[in-house]
Design an enzyme around this catalytic site. Structure first.
Site, short mmCIF file in Angstrom:
data_model
loop_
_atom_site.label_atom_id
_atom_site.label_comp_id
_atom_site.label_asym_id
_atom_site.label_seq_id
_atom_site.Cartn_x
_atom_site.Cartn_y
_atom_site.Cartn_z
N GLY A 111 -6.14 -25.18 34.56
CA GLY A 111 -5.10 -24.37 33.91
C GLY A 111 -3.78 -24.38 34.68
O GLY A 111 -2.72 -24.09 34.13
N SER A 135 -16.26 -20.55 20.09
CA SER A 135 -17.43 -20.53 19.21
C SER A 135 -17.04 -20.32 17.75
O SER A 135 -17.74 -20.78 16.86
CB SER A 135 -18.48 -19.54 19.69
OG SER A 135 -17.95 -18.27 19.78
N TYR A 144 -7.22 -26.33 39.96
CA TYR A 144 -7.80 -25.76 38.74
C TYR A 144 -7.00 -26.22 37.50
O TYR A 144 -5.76 -26.13 37.49
CB TYR A 144 -7.83 -24.23 38.82
CG TYR A 144 -8.21 -23.64 37.48
CD1 TYR A 144 -9.51 -23.81 36.99
CD2 TYR A 144 -7.28 -22.99 36.68
CE1 TYR A 144 -9.86 -23.33 35.73
CE2 TYR A 144 -7.62 -22.51 35.43
CZ TYR A 144 -8.91 -22.68 34.96
OH TYR A 144 -9.25 -22.23 33.71
N CYS A 169 -13.42 -14.20 24.05
CA CYS A 169 -13.62 -13.32 22.90
C CYS A 169 -14.15 -14.07 21.68
O CYS A 169 -14.05 -13.60 20.56
CB CYS A 169 -12.32 -12.64 22.51
SG CYS A 169 -11.78 -11.41 23.68
C1 SPV Z 1 -7.54 -20.15 28.73
O1 SPV Z 1 -7.73 -19.48 29.75
O2 SPV Z 1 -7.01 -19.67 27.71
C2 SPV Z 1 -7.93 -21.57 28.70
C3 SPV Z 1 -8.22 -22.25 29.95
O3 SPV Z 1 -7.93 -22.16 27.66
S1 SPV Z 1 -6.82 -22.61 30.88
O4 SPV Z 1 -6.66 -24.05 30.91
O5 SPV Z 1 -7.05 -22.08 32.20
O6 SPV Z 1 -5.66 -22.00 30.25
#
Ligand code: SPV
Ligand code: MN
Length: 626
Positions: free
Chosen positions: A223, A277, A221, A273
């Site tokens: 993140g 956007s 994944y 949140c």
């Molecule tokens: C978040 O969860 O704040 C993201 C996606 O931007 S991640 O790459 O999973 O952090």
């Protein structure tokens, strides 16, 4: 060291060896040599960041089965394992050397134990795979903001994503010569089953702040694996703290005011949140949607997007609510989808895309049909709610022309927002920088949704929406933010926003499009164009200014009744919020700056005085303009 050189020469093709040696950096060579010895890759590819090299990585991702081509040219889909769909907070830890302390809120493991454990998982992990060595740059190239990075991974999906999300750093490494000042990331997917990481119980993300080095293993994944994203943010927060700049979980966008004027805003919102956007509001321009660095230059606070792409949540992206992204997701161009539903025509589908979803296809659970349940009996959604798309910002029609400016953009305003059904008004300016940091940013909370945690409406504290990525004690982070604007004559104005206010029947008081008006009002305030009304917690818009903005930008008639419902000051809710947040600082943050408590006391006094005079709910019409 000659030993490393021998090893590199022996294990790399002549071409890759020459590419690596062209970068005259002993620390980097040592890192690569050690990674090769540890993981024993079948082959090694050194990427220069030039198009043929990127094309090679793209093709490898498809050849290895980590990405599948979709029906539109340039689009692919990647799947992460069923239990590998999000950041693993529990297994992400700091490697703590003896005698150091990060405060009680940060998760850590004794350095020697942690290094031994994670290296044992990385040992021989690449025997049947190619090691990819990539160079990137956080922030624009050739800039005071630039941080060169090296990413080693055995996942072409990870490398491919990074070529979309980050600027190439191969040339930057040439410029830094032998400097040890760069970030290092090593990642292995570990053993695979059907192209996904198998040993999820051995998933680890360990961070060495002393060495600016992150290990990630047994996960795919983004993140957890895309080193330059949230792993680099943790390293950067620590580095920034030592060098008096800021690394924030923030978008940066250009708000277009009257007469062609552009005012740049940065903003922090917890996940889901409205952050992406807001960075993509219709008629405005985007610099970035996730991570920003801030530095002081020539008496101004200036900011850059650390990235050049978006790894965004695809859920609810449809032609009406997010037209610009929707356009990119439905036309030829480079896009990696992850964890969506693919039908038999290789077309991607996701929750909230604005059309009916197929009843069968392939998703993160494998072959999927409507009603399919997992081992725990839970129904599997067609696409995962954290399914994502990855694309280049310059491919978007609203890309701001200053995206790559090495000087960054001047920041006019900062907004903090969370999911809040009953306390904050839709937009409010803080009286000054200190109150903005303390009452808005350091007091940020967000309500969980039923979809994410099972329990709806639980308010969770999320300091500047950066809590998940803290790598220094929390109080010091707040103090750094307070200090940052000390010698700046006109610091950015700070605003809170709340897109999720509800009436007493639980109905949202605003439409999705209204957020444009709040940001454009803030733009007018930054430029001194409109007056505002003083409340105990800050400054709110006058009715007539909003009425004008609603008419001009949304072609909507904004009623006095809507204004009163949305901008009524809810005294006891604000007092309760102060109590909740203060309790966290008192109980959990031992290095909280005293000024935070003093400011809370001051604001509480103002709220109580207003309560005595007007009662618990105060109509904005009862208050006067500044
Ligand atoms: C978040 O969860 O704040 C993201 C996606 O931007 S991640 O790459 O999973 O952090
Ligand atoms: Mn983020």
């Amino acid at each position: 060291m000659h030993n490393e050189n021998e090893l590199l020469k022996g294990r790399l093709t002549a071409e890759s060896y020459d590419r690596l040696i062209a970068l005259d950096n002993a620390k980097m060579h040592e890192f690569v040599a050690d990674a090769i010895e540890l993981t024993q890759p079948a082959s090694v590819f050194v990427c220069t960041g030039l198009e043929p090299d990127i094309a090679y990585i793209r093709e490898l991702a498809i050849k290895n089965g980590e990405e599948v081509p979709l029906n539109i040219p340039g689009h692919t889909c990647h799947f992460d394992g069923y239990h590998d769909q999000a950041r693993d907070k529990a297994k992400t830890k700091y490697l703590l050397p003896p005698g150091s302390d990060l405060g009680e809120s940060l998760s850590s493991i004794d350095k020697e134990t942690g290094v031994e454990e994670v290296r044992s998982f990385l040992k021989d992990s690449m025997v049947d795979r190619e090691m990819l060595i990539c160079f990137f740059c956080l922030g624009p190239i050739d800039s005071d903001f630039s941080i060169p990075c090296i990413q080693i991974t055995d996942s072409p999906y990870v490398a491919h994503s990074e070529t979309i999300l980050y600027r190439s750093g191969y040339e930057q490494f040439k410029k830094i010569g032998s400097s040890p000042d760069f970030f290092r990331f090593i990642h292995s997917e570990g053993e695979l089953e059907n192209s996904v990481s198998k040993n999820i119980d051995k998933r680890r993300v360990y961070i060495d702040l002393e060495e600016n080095l992150v290990y990630s293993v047994n996960t795919q994944y983004g993140g957890n694996t895309i080193g330059l994203k949230k792993l680099a943010l943790r390293l950067a927060i620590n580095k920034a703290s030592k060098q008096a700049w800021l690394a924030e979980h923030m978008f940066v966008m250009g708000a277009h005011g009257p007469g062609g004027r552009v005012t740049y805003f940065a903003g922090a919102f917890p996940s889901a949140c409205g952050k992406t956007s807001t960075s993509m509001l219709p008629g405005q321009t985007i610099i970035g949607d996730d991570i920003a660095y801030f530095r002081k230059k020539g008496g101004q606070i200036r900011s850059v997007n650390v990235e050049k792409g978006i790894f965004g949540i695809v859920r609810d992206v449809n032609s009406e609510d997010d037209p610009v992204i929707h356009e990119a997701l439905t036309h030829p161009g480079e896009v990696i989808f992850s964890n969506v539903l693919i039908d038999s025509d290789n077309k991607p589908h996701w929750l909230g895309m604005g059309s009916d979803l197929p009843t069968e296809g392939i998703n993160h659970s494998g072959k999927w049909h409507k009603g399919k349940t997992d081992a725990d009996g839970n129904e599997i959604t067609p696409s995962h709610r954290n399914a994502r798309y990855c694309l280049n910002i310059p491919d978007l029609s609203n890309c701001d022309p200053l995206l790559d400016d090495p000087e960054g953009v001047p920041v006019g305003g900062i907004v903090y927002g969370g999911r809040d059904s009953d306390t904050w008004v839709p937009v409010e300016q803080a009286f000054n920088w200190t109150e903005g940091i303390i009452i808005k940013g350091a007091s940020l909370e967000s309500e969980t949704t039923a979809a994410t945690l099972g329990k709806e409406g639980v308010r969770t504290f999320n300091l500047m929406s950066n809590l998940d990525f803290m790598s220094i004690p929390l109080g010091r982070y707040v103090q750094n933010n307070l200090d940052f604007a000390k010698d700046i004559e006109n610091p950015p104005l700070i605003f809170s926003v709340n897109y999720f206010l509800k009436d007493k029947d639980g109905k949202y008081l605003n439409g999705m499009a209204d957020k444009s008006v709040w940001i454009l009002w803030a733009e007018l305030r930054v430029n001194g164009d409109v007056e505002a009304i003083e409340t105990p917690t800050g400054l709110i818009p006058k009715y007539e200014d909003l009425e004008k903005l609603f008419k001009e930008h949304l072609d909507a008639q904004y009623t006095q009744q809507a204004y009163v419902e949305q901008f009524t000051i809810r005294i006891s809710k604000n007092l309760a919020k102060l109590d909740r947040v203060e309790k966290i600082y008192r109980e959990k943050v031992s290095d909280t700056p005293q000024i935070l408590f003093d400011t809370f006391a001051e604001v509480r006094k103002r709220l109580r005085a207003a309560q005595d005079k007007y009662g618990d709910y105060i109509s904005p019409f009862d208050l006067t303009a500044e």
